[in-house]
Structures are given as C-alpha cells and as structure tokens.
Design an enzyme around this catalytic site. Structure first.
Site, mmCIF file in Angstrom:
data_model
loop_
_atom_site.group_PDB
_atom_site.id
_atom_site.type_symbol
_atom_site.label_atom_id
_atom_site.label_comp_id
_atom_site.label_asym_id
_atom_site.label_seq_id
_atom_site.Cartn_x
_atom_site.Cartn_y
_atom_site.Cartn_z
ATOM 1 C CE LYS A 156 -4.466 -1.428 1.402
ATOM 2 N NZ LYS A 156 -4.025 -2.892 2.270
ATOM 3 C CD GLU A 180 -10.946 3.999 2.276
ATOM 4 O OE1 GLU A 180 -11.188 5.032 2.161
ATOM 5 O OE2 GLU A 180 -10.169 3.171 1.558
ATOM 6 C CB SER A 220 -0.114 -7.955 -1.092
ATOM 7 O OG SER A 220 -0.999 -8.891 -0.071
HETATM 8 C C1 LIG Z 1 -5.033 -3.936 1.903
HETATM 9 C C2 LIG Z 1 -4.275 -5.392 1.713
HETATM 10 C C3 LIG Z 1 -4.849 -6.287 0.750
HETATM 11 C C4 LIG Z 1 -6.051 -5.968 0.077
HETATM 12 O O1 LIG Z 1 -6.220 -4.621 -0.947
HETATM 13 P P1 LIG Z 1 -5.943 -4.858 -2.342
HETATM 14 O O2 LIG Z 1 -6.570 -3.478 -2.714
HETATM 15 O O3 LIG Z 1 -7.014 -5.752 -2.747
HETATM 16 O O4 LIG Z 1 -4.801 -5.247 -2.826
HETATM 17 C C5 LIG Z 1 -4.039 -7.095 0.575
HETATM 18 N N1 LIG Z 1 -2.994 -7.452 1.156
HETATM 19 C C6 LIG Z 1 -2.543 -6.684 2.162
HETATM 20 C C7 LIG Z 1 -1.178 -7.169 2.821
HETATM 21 C C8 LIG Z 1 -3.121 -5.634 2.476
HETATM 22 O O5 LIG Z 1 -2.777 -4.708 3.624
#
Ligand SMILES: *Cc1c(COP(=O)(O)O)cnc(C)c1O
Length: 399
Positions: free
Chosen positions: A94, A116, A383
């Site tokens: 993010k 948010e 992610s």
């Molecule tokens: C917020 C988050 C997601 C989900 O958000 P996307 O917009 O679908 O990528 C996935 N993995 C992590 C580690 C997150 O913090």
C-alpha cells in the site's frame, strides 16, 4: 486469443461497462480537478523523480523475487516464487500508492489527506506518507477492525494522524469508507481523499493502479532477466484489487501468462460469510462507481466477511470486473481454513510470515502448483507481511 489492451479507462473512467463516476454533479467537478492534476503530474519530471527517489530510498524498491524452494519441494509441482512486497517499508504494497497520493496532495496544494482503512495497512501507509510529505492525515476505521488490528492503530497514533473510530453499520471497512467520504465532502477544496485501493469514482481506480503498477513492471523484468522466460502463472489476492492489478498490469498482453486473482471464500461460498465479490456478485454500484457487488435484491451491499480484514469489501475494482468478463483474468477463491494452512506452511517452511490477505494467494498457488510440473512456475504477489496477524492466528490455532 491475443489481447492487446488499449489504454484504459476511457476518458469517462470506464473499463468496459465498469467504473465511471456515480456521484452528485458538484462532486464530479472535484473529481475532474483531481484527474486533471493527476494527468499533469504524471508527465511532470519533478513529480516523477521525487516519487522514483522515494520508491527507491524510502520504500526500498525494487522488492526482490524470492524462489520458495522448500515450499515448492514440499508440494512437488511447479516452482513457486514470491514478489516480496512484504519487505517494503511499512510492510505491504500500500505504500506504493500512498506515496503517490500524498505527493499528489502536496503538488495540488492540499492541506489535509483523508481516508478509510480496513486492516489498518492503508491507514499506516498513508499516515507514514503524510508524515514524510508533511501533510495532516485523518483516518476512519471501523471499531471491529480497531479491536483486531491493535498494532496498526498504535502506529497510526505514533505517526501523528487523527484516528476516527466508526461505530455505525458493519463497523468495518464499508462503513469506514462512508464515514470518511462524508467528512471529505465537508471540505473537498483543501482536502484530498486518498482511497486505499483501485476503487471509488474515476480517477481513483486509474491513479491507484498506475502507482501500483511498478510491482508488475519490476517483476516482469526481474523474472525475465533471471529465467529468460515469463512465469506460467501470476497470482495475487483480491480485496479491492490494488496489489493484484499492480502485478497484473505489466503482464496483460503476455498471452502465455495465465493470470489468477484470489478472493476470500471465508467460511464457505455457500454461507453468507465470505467476500467473493467477482465470484458470486452481480453488477451494481457502490462508493461512486459501477462494479460487481455482493448486494441484496434492492441493490444494498450485503454484509461481507473475511478472516483477512483487508479483503472484506463488497465491491471490487472496475478493471477486475472487465478483465473477468473478457476472460483475461480468472478469479478463484480460498477459504479461511486454506488461508490459515498457507499462513502456517509458508511461515514454517520458508521463515516468511505472510499477511492473512496474501496467504489467500499462497493457498491458491499451493493447490495449483500441485497439478503442474516441476519446470513450470508460479509467481505470487506477497502483498504484505503478517506481523499484524501473528497474535490473532496464534490465539486461533492455540499456539
Ligand atoms: C489491504 C491489503 C490487501 C487488499 O487490498 P487490495 O487492494 O485488494 O490489494 C491485500 N494484502 C495486504 C497485505 C493488504 O494490506
């Protein structure tokens, strides 16, 4: 079939029939302003250079690709690779779009950034970016998530942002969006709403995608340089869809690469406790844009659930809806149990504790790899890291 993608979205913000601006006229002017400012900074050398330097020196990009050999051996099928977004400063993908949004706010002369947060990852990443850029930050968060994601809440406070607990409705992500948006509408001239994923009215799905697409550009180049070919499959978890579209974008025209998004099946697709929006949803509108949604017969969003707070959203990014319809991307699911199993397996075989969100993609890859041969490859967008989930999982599994 050959895919050759024209630049998307169109100038009204549509990806096929999804996206757009389902908003009151007065808000449209504000969104158009943001779009104009974004289109301008996108070609401004100082902006691009400032962002590139922060990506490198602050976030630590490029993030490496790691060959998970022990996991691959254990499964005995395809070789599994991880794009290590968990190694970014703040521990997830993010930060990529938060730096972009905070810098955009600065270039637009805004004095406050509003947002948010679900799992708290967007809140921490944005509070971080705002501290860095020197802009006031206000984050709205459901009280259920505040309870569950305590370490992130503490970090946001330390980073100096104003945290607003949301007690209405579901007390999770969906209502946090409504609450933050209402606050934004009180002073849109001096504030910028920094959406946490590829959702919301145009231009947000485009902007957030562009800021995230560095993930796929790096990954494609890194993988080619090392292996002389592209992965057979690339995959990522899908909540709003930002880490997934970030990885997918650079590969969309690579016909030989199968692309798979993984949604949370929660306690089962046959229960009402999941957030498998693309898999079980239907076309609707939410938070200012058209997309697949989980909705009742009156078009109201249904309550959604995932063991991973960052995935429990009843809508999904418009580009994903389009990519599903044209069948360029396949959308699969992993349930809570598979997610927990993947979480523990990756931790114990590789010493990498993944975010529960990312563990959904790992779960799919583990299932899929088993059906493939040893010379085939799967690249997962890891992610984020699982520090935020460690206590929750340990309690749940009685560790
Ligand atoms: C917020 C988050 C997601 C989900 O958000 P996307 O917009 O679908 O990528 C996935 N993995 C992590 C580690 C997150 O913090």
């Amino acid at each position: 079939m050959t895919f050759n993608f024209a630049p998307m979205p169109d100038d009204k913000g549509y990806f096929g029939e999804y996206g757009g601006q389902i908003i009151p006229p007065e808000l449209k002017a504000i969104m158009d302003d943001i779009n104009d400012a974004y289109e301008k900074v996108k070609t401004t050398p100082e902006f691009l250079q400032e962002l590139a330097e922060l990506n490198a020196d602050y976030t630590g990009r490029p993030s490496p690709i790691y060959h998970a050999k022990r996991l691959s051996d254990k499964i005995g099928g395809a070789q599994i690779f991880l794009k290590r977004e968990d190694l970014n400063h703040t521990g997830a993908h993010k930060i990529n779009h938060c730096l972009g949004e905070a810098l955009l706010a600065k270039y637009m002369g805004k004095t406050r950034v509003l947002a948010e947060t679900g799992a708290g990852q967007h809140g921490v990443a944005l509070a971080t970016a705002c501290a860095l850029v020197g802009i006031e930050c206000e984050i709205h968060m459901g009280v259920i998530d505040i309870e569950k994601e305590h370490p992130n809440v503490t970090k946001m406070k330390i980073l100096g942002c104003k945290l607003v607990p949301v007690t209405r409705g579901t007390q999770t992500l969906k209502d946090a969006v409504d609450s933050a948006f209402e606050e934004y509408l009180k002073d849109p001239v001096n504030s910028l709403y920094a959406i946490g994923s590829v959702v919301g009215p145009h231009p947000f799905p485009k902007m957030v995608r562009d800021f995230q697409s560095i993930v796929g550009r790096e990954a494609r180049e890194q993988f080619l340089a090392k292996h002389g070919k592209l992965p057979d499959i690339i995959t990522a978890c899908v909540g709003g869809g930002s880490n997934a579209i970030g990885l997918f974008t650079a590969f969309l025209n690579d016909d030989g690469v199968k692309i798979v998004g993984v949604e949370p099946a929660g306690k089962g697709l046959n229960t009402n406790q999941h957030a498998a929006t693309l898999t079980l949803g239907s076309k609707g509108a939410i938070h200012g844009f058209e997309c697949y949604t989980l909705q009742d017969d009156k078009g109201n969003p249904l309550p959604v659930y995932s063991i991973a707070s960052g995935l429990d959203y009843p809508g999904v990014g418009p580009q994903h809806c389009y990519l599903k319809d044209i069948k360029r991307v396949e959308y699969e699911t992993a349930d809570d149990e598979e997610c927990l199993d993947a979480f523990m397996t990756l931790s114990r075989l590789e010493g990498i504790i993944p975010a529960l969100e990312s563990a959904h993609a790992v779960a799919y890859a583990m299932k899929q790899a088993a059906t493939m041969s040893k010379d085939q490859t799967i690249l997962i967008n890891l992610s984020g890291r699982g520090d935020k989930d460690a206590d929750f999982v340990a309690n749940k599994l009685g560790l």
